[in-house]
Design a protein around this motif. Structure first.
Motif, PDB file in Angstrom:
ATOM      1  N   VAL A 126      -6.533   5.662  -2.217  1.00  0.00           N
ATOM      2  CA  VAL A 126      -5.281   6.025  -1.537  1.00  0.00           C
ATOM      3  C   VAL A 126      -5.648   6.959  -0.388  1.00  0.00           C
ATOM      4  O   VAL A 126      -6.738   7.525  -0.372  1.00  0.00           O
ATOM      5  CB  VAL A 126      -4.280   6.750  -2.473  1.00  0.00           C
ATOM      6  N   ALA A 178       1.836  10.395  -9.551  1.00  0.00           N
ATOM      7  CA  ALA A 178       0.903  10.639 -10.673  1.00  0.00           C
ATOM      8  C   ALA A 178       0.235  12.007 -10.515  1.00  0.00           C
ATOM      9  O   ALA A 178       0.081  12.759 -11.491  1.00  0.00           O
ATOM     10  CB  ALA A 178      -0.153   9.530 -10.727  1.00  0.00           C
ATOM     11  N   ILE A 179      -0.133  12.341  -9.278  1.00  0.00           N
ATOM     12  CA  ILE A 179      -0.776  13.644  -9.028  1.00  0.00           C
ATOM     13  C   ILE A 179       0.219  14.772  -9.315  1.00  0.00           C
ATOM     14  O   ILE A 179      -0.112  15.770  -9.965  1.00  0.00           O
ATOM     15  CB  ILE A 179      -1.283  13.720  -7.560  1.00  0.00           C
ATOM     16  N   ARG A 208       3.719   1.602  -1.434  1.00  0.00           N
ATOM     17  CA  ARG A 208       4.177   1.755  -2.823  1.00  0.00           C
ATOM     18  C   ARG A 208       3.066   2.381  -3.669  1.00  0.00           C
ATOM     19  O   ARG A 208       3.291   3.302  -4.438  1.00  0.00           O
ATOM     20  CB  ARG A 208       4.574   0.383  -3.375  1.00  0.00           C
ATOM     21  N   VAL A 209       1.837   1.865  -3.447  1.00  0.00           N
ATOM     22  CA  VAL A 209       0.674   2.389  -4.182  1.00  0.00           C
ATOM     23  C   VAL A 209       0.498   3.873  -3.887  1.00  0.00           C
ATOM     24  O   VAL A 209       0.222   4.675  -4.787  1.00  0.00           O
ATOM     25  CB  VAL A 209      -0.605   1.603  -3.766  1.00  0.00           C
ATOM     26  N   GLU A 210       0.686   4.249  -2.624  1.00  0.00           N
ATOM     27  CA  GLU A 210       0.508   5.649  -2.224  1.00  0.00           C
ATOM     28  C   GLU A 210       1.537   6.539  -2.929  1.00  0.00           C
ATOM     29  O   GLU A 210       1.212   7.616  -3.405  1.00  0.00           O
ATOM     30  CB  GLU A 210       0.676   5.790  -0.709  1.00  0.00           C
ATOM     31  N   VAL A 243       3.093   5.857  -5.775  1.00  0.00           N
ATOM     32  CA  VAL A 243       2.786   5.886  -7.222  1.00  0.00           C
ATOM     33  C   VAL A 243       1.683   6.914  -7.480  1.00  0.00           C
ATOM     34  O   VAL A 243       1.757   7.726  -8.413  1.00  0.00           O
ATOM     35  CB  VAL A 243       2.364   4.478  -7.716  1.00  0.00           C
ATOM     36  N   ALA A 244       0.650   6.898  -6.617  1.00  0.00           N
ATOM     37  CA  ALA A 244      -0.464   7.833  -6.793  1.00  0.00           C
ATOM     38  C   ALA A 244       0.009   9.270  -6.581  1.00  0.00           C
ATOM     39  O   ALA A 244      -0.350  10.180  -7.345  1.00  0.00           O
ATOM     40  CB  ALA A 244      -1.583   7.483  -5.817  1.00  0.00           C
ATOM     41  N   GLN A 291       0.822  -1.198   0.000  1.00  0.00           N
ATOM     42  CA  GLN A 291       0.000   0.000   0.000  1.00  0.00           C
ATOM     43  C   GLN A 291       0.867   1.263   0.000  1.00  0.00           C
ATOM     44  O   GLN A 291       0.526   2.252  -0.654  1.00  0.00           O
ATOM     45  CB  GLN A 291      -0.962  -0.008   1.208  1.00  0.00           C
TER      46      GLN A 291
END
Lengths: 318, 253
Positions: free
Chosen positions: B99, B20-21, B12-14, B16-17, B10
């Motif tokens: 996220v 992206a932002i 890592r996901v945060e 990545v997001a 999670q």
């Protein structure tokens, strides 16, 4: 396991009770319509179910995950198509899709494959690299829908997906809703277009003033108000006081003038048809057409919410 | 998946997001007129207004200009981008993504951070090319630019939590804070020369510590221990990040 489970959900904004002890569930694979007049609590419900707003009391789960305590895990299951076409108009449709895919942790290979599929499905592939500020309203809406589906969700929230769209976009979006349903995706649809709910939803809930007024399949809801049947009649020539005189026919509860026709509401259409024939003979006028109609979902909506929508614009009738 | 592995996944996901932002903000907002004016021209004119005609070596003026540029550029992206996103309803897309709000706040701050670093290079390069100003110790300069940029980017994100759709509303509030910071942070008036009665305010300004670090790179001297500067900037970053997270949550409701 149900896709959505809502139990005793209440939301207060200061003194205002936006949702009052709302209970319902949506089965996996179901297309569920959520209808209600403006201010009824539709948006608050969606904001709670998508984890943006926290309820004052009560619980909501998405595929068994509590939306307040397991927000992120619950959101991974869903795609959200907001009421406004909230796309980045300075980005191309491809960039918009890839950005959403990154937010939803879709792998790079998957996002490109899925992105192409969706843009082709929504007829936007040819213009994938154009900035979207030149897109029509319908194209923006289709892209919004594509963005809501980029993560292959098990549950899709569609907030007024076809509102104000051209016929082509409307048809594409309705087809997609049917396809999603066929693929087993659960669809939670809010709409002002009652006919759309009638055509696409397995069940609908009608919410009014923060409370659920009714939940059932469209056909079962219509059966609850069998008394609202109507006879539509066209006369030539139209007698001067026809509207008033037709109201005098036995069992007619209400008469509405619709263009060159009259709609007579009744519990007993055959008796009214006989009455109309007798009236025409007496007035030396000709009956051009007679049609009978059962209650519509819109009639159910009007009965339950007290909001008139079809014939006289929007007004309160109670 | 174990709880720990899920937590790492999670995280890592945060990131990545958040990235992206930040990338999205860079593409969309870097060339917006308000941001160029607030981030580049405004600090330059402010500096000229107060520095021209005053005695001072470039080695004293350049770090001040870098610090002011960072203050204005880092905190300028989010107060413009977030109200615009609220108006366009694209902000709903961010806050309904799977996220945490921390990732959204971090992503927004990252764009201001990167923008600010790029802009801070302008006075830095001008210092070298035009005034031949030597950097005696690059470490505090690099750390100072990085931490100060991130600190003010987070401050911008914090102010942008105010629920308005008009960038002007946030900019006016922000300027009420940013402008006084210039005068109480040792840029035009050395910290030790600030009247005793106002001395305590100096410690509440993140710009004090950022300016002190950058100044150290040029002069080799600092008002505080560099470790104090670094610690205080990190404390401010965490403070702004947590406050922003809390306010976005509160205002979304």
């Amino acid at each position: 396991m149900n896709a959505i489970e809502v139990s005793h959900l209440t939301k207060n904004f200061g003194q205002l009770v936006a949702l009052n002890d709302v209970n319902f569930s949506v089965a996996e694979g179901e297309t569920f319509g959520f209808l209600g007049p403006n201010g009824a609590g539709k948006t608050t419900t969606i904001r709670i179910l998508t984890g943006i707003t926290v309820p004052t009391s009560g619980d909501a789960t998405i595929f068994g995950r509590h939306i307040v305590t397991e927000t992120i895990s619950a959101r991974r299951q869903m795609g959200i198509v907001h009421e406004t076409s909230n796309i980045y108009t300075d980005l191309s449709s491809w960039q918009n899709l890839m950005f959403t895919a990154a937010l939803y942790n879709v792998s790079k290979a998957e996002r490109e494959k899925r992105g192409q599929e969706l843009l082709e499905l929504f007829g936007l592939w040819e213009r994938k690299n154009e900035k979207t500020n030149g897109f029509s309203k319908g194209m923006k809406r289709r892209l919004t829908l594509a963005m809501g589906l980029i993560n292959n969700p098990r549950l899709v929230f569609l907030d007024e997906p076809t509102s104000g769209l051209d016929v082509q976009s409307n048809l594409i979006i309705r087809d997609v809703i049917r396809d999603l349903n066929a693929q087993g995706v659960t669809v939670f649809l809010t709409t002002h277009n009652i006919e759309e709910a009638n055509l696409t939803c397995d069940r609908v809930a009608i919410i009014n003033r923060g409370r659920i007024a009714a939940i059932d399949s469209p056909e079962k809801l219509k059966k609850t108000i069998q008394s609202v049947q109507s006879v539509e009649v066209a006369l030539d020539p139209v007698p001067h006081r026809a509207e008033e005189e037709l109201r005098g026919i036995a069992t007619v509860s209400e008469v509405r003038k619709l263009g060159d026709k009259f709609q007579l509401f009744t519990e007993a259409p055959p008796a009214v048809i006989a009455g109309v024939m007798a009236y025409a003979e007496q007035q030396h006028t000709r009956v051009i057409s007679v049609n009978t109609f059962g209650p519509s979902l819109e009639d159910v909506f009007i009965r339950l919410t007290g909001i008139e929508t079809r014939h006289h614009g929007v007004k309160t009738v109670d | 998946m174990t709880e720990q592995a899920e937590w790492v996944r999670q995280l890592r996901v945060e990131f990545v997001a958040a990235w992206a932002i930040a990338k999205k903000d860079m593409i969309i907002y870097y060339l917006k007129p308000n941001i160029i004016v607030s981030g580049m021209l405004f600090p330059l004119f402010m500096f000229l207004a107060f520095a021209v005609g005053r005695p001072g070596e470039p080695s004293i003026m350049i770090p001040g200009l870098i610090a002011i540029t960072i203050l204005f550029s880092a905190s300028s992206i989010e107060p413009v981008s977030i109200p615009i996103e609220r108006r366009m309803k694209t902000f709903d897309r961010l806050i309904s993504a799977p996220v945490s709000l921390h990732a959204v706040v971090l992503g927004e701050s990252l764009s201001g951070f990167l923008y600010s670093i790029a802009i801070a290079l302008v006075p830095f390069i001008a210092g070298i090319v035009i005034f031949a100003t030597p950097v005696v110790n690059p470490a505090p300069l690099i750390i100072g630019i990085l931490l100060t940029s991130f600190c003010f980017a987070t401050m911008g994100t914090l102010f942008a939590s105010y629920p308005t759709e008009s960038p002007g509303d946030i900019m006016s509030m922000l300027n009420v804070v940013r402008l006084p910071l210039i005068f109480i942070s040792g840029i035009f008036i050395p910290v030790e020369s600030i009247p005793a009665i106002a001395q305590f305010v100096v410690y509440f300004s993140p710009l004090t510590y950022g300016n002190d670090l950058i100044h150290a790179a040029y002069s080799g001297t600092t008002a505080f221990n560099p470790l104090v500067d670094i610690t205080m900037l990190i404390v401010f970053i965490l403070l702004f990040q947590c406050a922003a997270n809390r306010l976005y949550k509160q205002f979304n409701d």
